[in-house]
Motif scaffolding. Structure first.
Motif: not given
Length: 320
Positions: A132-135, A129-130, A287, A153, A126, A137, A284
């Motif tokens: 990679r989606s930018g939700e 995934a957060a 980022s 990445d 989780t 940092d 990321r």
């Protein structure tokens, strides 16, 4: 309502001419006229009248203008609230009483000018995934768990090795020990109901058991740390592990009056070797948040002692 048409209306109202509005918006005058016509159809009123001097607002246009400006201001605030660099730095700390929480409190004291959003996500999948989606940092995790390489990445840096202490009640056989070795713990029941199969901390304790022959029980529901401490304090046959940076911080040998009051809990350093839980910061690679570099620099300067002599961590954790 299409915000492009609202923005075109405000620009035309300020310019007083569709031609000037078109130049400011970098579109054709025909595009400005079409957008205004679309907005007028949506509202069901005329917003401009054409005059030899340009375009003048009708009474309805004058009434709508302040609301149109407010719509654009709200839109800008909404975008800014999620735009990296303008929104707070979002960091996952897993749990409010863990070592990562203490690290972030220290960072906040050192850099009060940086706005923070602290979140608590459960599993590493989780959290990644957060990221990679930018939700979020950054996230604090123990990586890389065996068989779970993280994506290319995602970058990780080991930032804190947290020593594990033994926590007992006052009637436990080891309660009066100044320190205990891992060999001393063989045959004793160590209860940790918070271990969840499939998590990185479950992999850590599986390796600790296999390496030193310990007995760690994860049976029973997890009612949180307070209930765990209540049970350990009242059960002479049970002990648990607690990270040295995890709240509540009970001084070695116990706290005056115990914690909570009257419990008489004992915190005993573990040696020979000292098991350490390896916390890493993940982020990321690309980022865009500018405060992330400040957090990484703070952690690099504030934390030391990784891979120290006399400590143990699984061989799958990333090196310091």
């Amino acid at each position: 309502m299409d915000l492009d048409t609202v923005r075109t209306f405000v620009t035309a109202a300020d310019a007083g001419q569709f031609q000037e509005a078109a130049a400011e918006l970098a579109v054709t005058q025909q595009a400005v006229s079409k957008r205004i016509a679309t907005l007028e159809r949506t509202l069901g009123v005329r917003l401009f009248t054409r005059t030899p001097r340009g375009a003048e607002l009708t009474i309805d246009g004058q009434a709508f203008l302040p609301h149109a400006r407010e719509l654009l201001r709200v839109s800008e605030r909404a975008v800014a609230s999620v735009r990296p660099g303008r929104r707070p730095l979002r960091v996952d700390i897993i749990a409010s009483r863990g070592a990562a929480s203490g690290l972030m409190r220290g960072f906040h004291r050192a850099h009060p000018e940086i706005e923070l959003d602290v979140v608590m996500l459960f599993g590493i999948e989780t959290a990644v995934a957060a990221l990679r989606s930018g939700e979020i940092d950054a996230t604090f995790r123990a990586v890389a768990a065996p068989g779970r390489p993280f994506p290319e990445d995602i970058v990780a840096a080991r930032v804190l090795d947290e020593p594990l202490d033994l926590l007992t009640g006052p009637a436990h056989a080891l309660a009066d020990a100044r320190s205990v070795s891992l060999a001393d713990l063989v045959g004793h029941r160590i209860w940790m109901p918070g271990i969840v199969p499939g998590t990185e901390w479950a992999a850590y304790y599986d390796d600790l058991v296999a390496e030193f022959g310990l007995t760690i029980e994860a049976t029973g529901p997890n009612f949180g740390s307070d209930a765990l401490l209540d049970t350990v304090a009242d059960t002479p046959s049970l002990a648990t592990f607690m990270g040295g940076h995890t709240l509540p911080r009970i001084p070695p040998g116990g706290a005056p009056g115990g914690w909570p009051a009257g419990h008489g809990l004992r915190r005993i350093p573990v040696t020979g070797p000292t098991p350490v839980y390896p916390h890493s910061l993940l982020w990321r690679r690309d980022s865009p948040h500018p405060a992330l570099a400040t957090l990484r620099a703070y952690l690099g300067a504030a934390v030391s002692g990784q891979d120290a002599a006399g400590t143990w961590a699984p061989d799958w954790v990333i090196p310091h």
